[in-house]
Design an enzyme around this catalytic site. Structure first.
Site, PDB file in Angstrom:
ATOM      1  N   GLU A 100       0.811  -1.185  -0.001  1.00  0.00           N
ATOM      2  CA  GLU A 100      -0.149  -0.035   0.053  1.00  0.00           C
ATOM      3  C   GLU A 100       0.809   1.274   0.214  1.00  0.00           C
ATOM      4  O   GLU A 100       0.391   2.356   0.036  1.00  0.00           O
ATOM      5  CB  GLU A 100      -0.881  -0.004   1.139  1.00  0.00           C
ATOM      6  CG  GLU A 100      -2.257  -1.033   1.251  1.00  0.00           C
ATOM      7  CD  GLU A 100      -2.885  -1.006   2.574  1.00  0.00           C
ATOM      8  OE1 GLU A 100      -2.350  -0.642   3.472  1.00  0.00           O
ATOM      9  OE2 GLU A 100      -4.130  -1.591   2.245  1.00  0.00           O
ATOM     10  N   GLU A 131       7.719 -21.673   7.665  1.00  0.00           N
ATOM     11  CA  GLU A 131       7.804 -20.769   8.850  1.00  0.00           C
ATOM     12  C   GLU A 131       8.711 -21.073  10.152  1.00  0.00           C
ATOM     13  O   GLU A 131       9.252 -20.536  10.714  1.00  0.00           O
ATOM     14  CB  GLU A 131       6.282 -20.662   9.450  1.00  0.00           C
ATOM     15  CG  GLU A 131       5.933 -21.657  10.148  1.00  0.00           C
ATOM     16  CD  GLU A 131       4.650 -21.394  11.169  1.00  0.00           C
ATOM     17  OE1 GLU A 131       4.867 -21.637  12.434  1.00  0.00           O
ATOM     18  OE2 GLU A 131       3.783 -20.704  10.570  1.00  0.00           O
TER      19      GLU A 131
END
Length: 318
Positions: A100, A131
């Site tokens: 963004e 992960e």
């Protein structure tokens, strides 16, 4: 698989289970054990009440957040990058915040980066084992050519995710600024980072579902990190997004409105200023307020490192 390997795996799973049981974010809430038997409205009210506690938990960490932002802005002003690193929900939130920044603040390619364990496909599909790999985090940062000018923000609700912790440890070894954002006190992630931010939101409505309160807390903090860093870098003028990138008609209209709010000029003057500056909002505002042409506005802003207030002062005192 050999019996020795079976025993090793079982022991690792037992240790992990014991570790998770001590995490606040993983705690079981017996008072909600029959929540599925309540009405939809009751569940919504409970969930809304839980969410309402998050801002207070964030508020308790504001001094730490502010210190991390000041350090980040200082390095970015010297050409450094802001890099988020996380797995699962935490990684997705980092990628979202990074994505963004270009349309909102006109950041350049690679200036704000979101890394998620397992790569882009992990945005929509879980990548098994990603992960759990600190080595993968080091590889991902290595591929970016990490330098001491950069800032790496490791994000993990538990504060123990190997990918996030590994990213911070690797970055710190290279001299980069490091931030550890977690939702458990005394986390390995916060301990590994120069700036540890632990937003303790408590057990989730659904046991262990850290996309809920923990995810909300992480989103709020990431909003602060990126937004306030950009304010410190001169990407705004007051509360106006003067570095907005007009990539569609809505943003073109927003650009004209921002120039109007900043200058109070007539529509024809605004259009002329935007035309003279190639649609650059900050430059157009300087053209109107300082009564200069497009090239002069560009020169003044370059000399002031993009800070509109400084450029205005230079224009009016020269």
């Amino acid at each position: 698989m050999s019996s020795t390997a079976d025993h090793t795996n079982l022991r690792a799973e037992t240790n992990l289970r014991a570790e998770l049981e001590h995490l606040t974010t993983e705690a079981f809430r017996p008072e909600l054990a029959e929540i599925d038997r309540r009405s939809t409205l009751e569940i919504a009210r409970i969930m809304n009440g839980e969410d309402a506690t998050v801002p207070a938990a964030v508020a308790a960490q504001l001094p730490r957040i502010a210190a991390a932002i000041d350090g980040t802005a200082e390095r970015m002003a010297r050409g450094g990058r802001l890099i988020y690193a996380g797995a699962g929900t935490a990684g997705r939130l980092g990628v979202l915040d990074a994505s963004e920044c270009p349309p909102t603040f006109n950041t350049g390619p690679g200036e704000v980066v979101g890394l998620i364990a397992g790569g882009p496909s992990a945005m929509v599909t879980a990548v098994e084992g990603a992960e759990d790999s600190a080595e993968l985090a080091a590889e991902d940062l290595g591929a970016l050519g990490l330098t001491a000018q950069d800032t790496v923000v490791g994000i993990s609700a538990s504060g123990r995710t190997p990918y996030a912790v590994g990213a911070v440890r690797h970055a710190r070894e290279l001299g980069a600024l490091t931030v550890g954002l977690s939702c458990n006190a005394g986390s390995a992630l916060a301990a590994a980072a120069e700036h540890g931010i632990e937003v303790v939101v408590g057990p989730e409505l659904l046991t262990g579902s850290t996309r809920l309160k923990a995810g909300t807390a992480q989103k709020l903090v990431l909003n602060m990190i990126s937004t306030i860093t950009m304010i410190r870098l001169g990407k705004t003028y007051g509360n106006l997004m003067v570095d907005v990138r007009a990539s569609n008609e809505k943003l073109h209209a927003r650009s004209r409105r921002i120039v109007s709010l900043a200058t109070g000029a007539a529509d024809d003057r605004i259009e002329a200023a935007l035309a003279a500056t190639g649609g650059e909002v900050k430059n157009a505002i300087l053209c109107v307020l300082a009564d200069v042409d497009g090239p002069t506005a560009a020169r003044l802003l370059a000399a002031s490192e993009g800070h509109l207030r400084a450029a205005l002062l230079a224009a009016t005192t020269s």
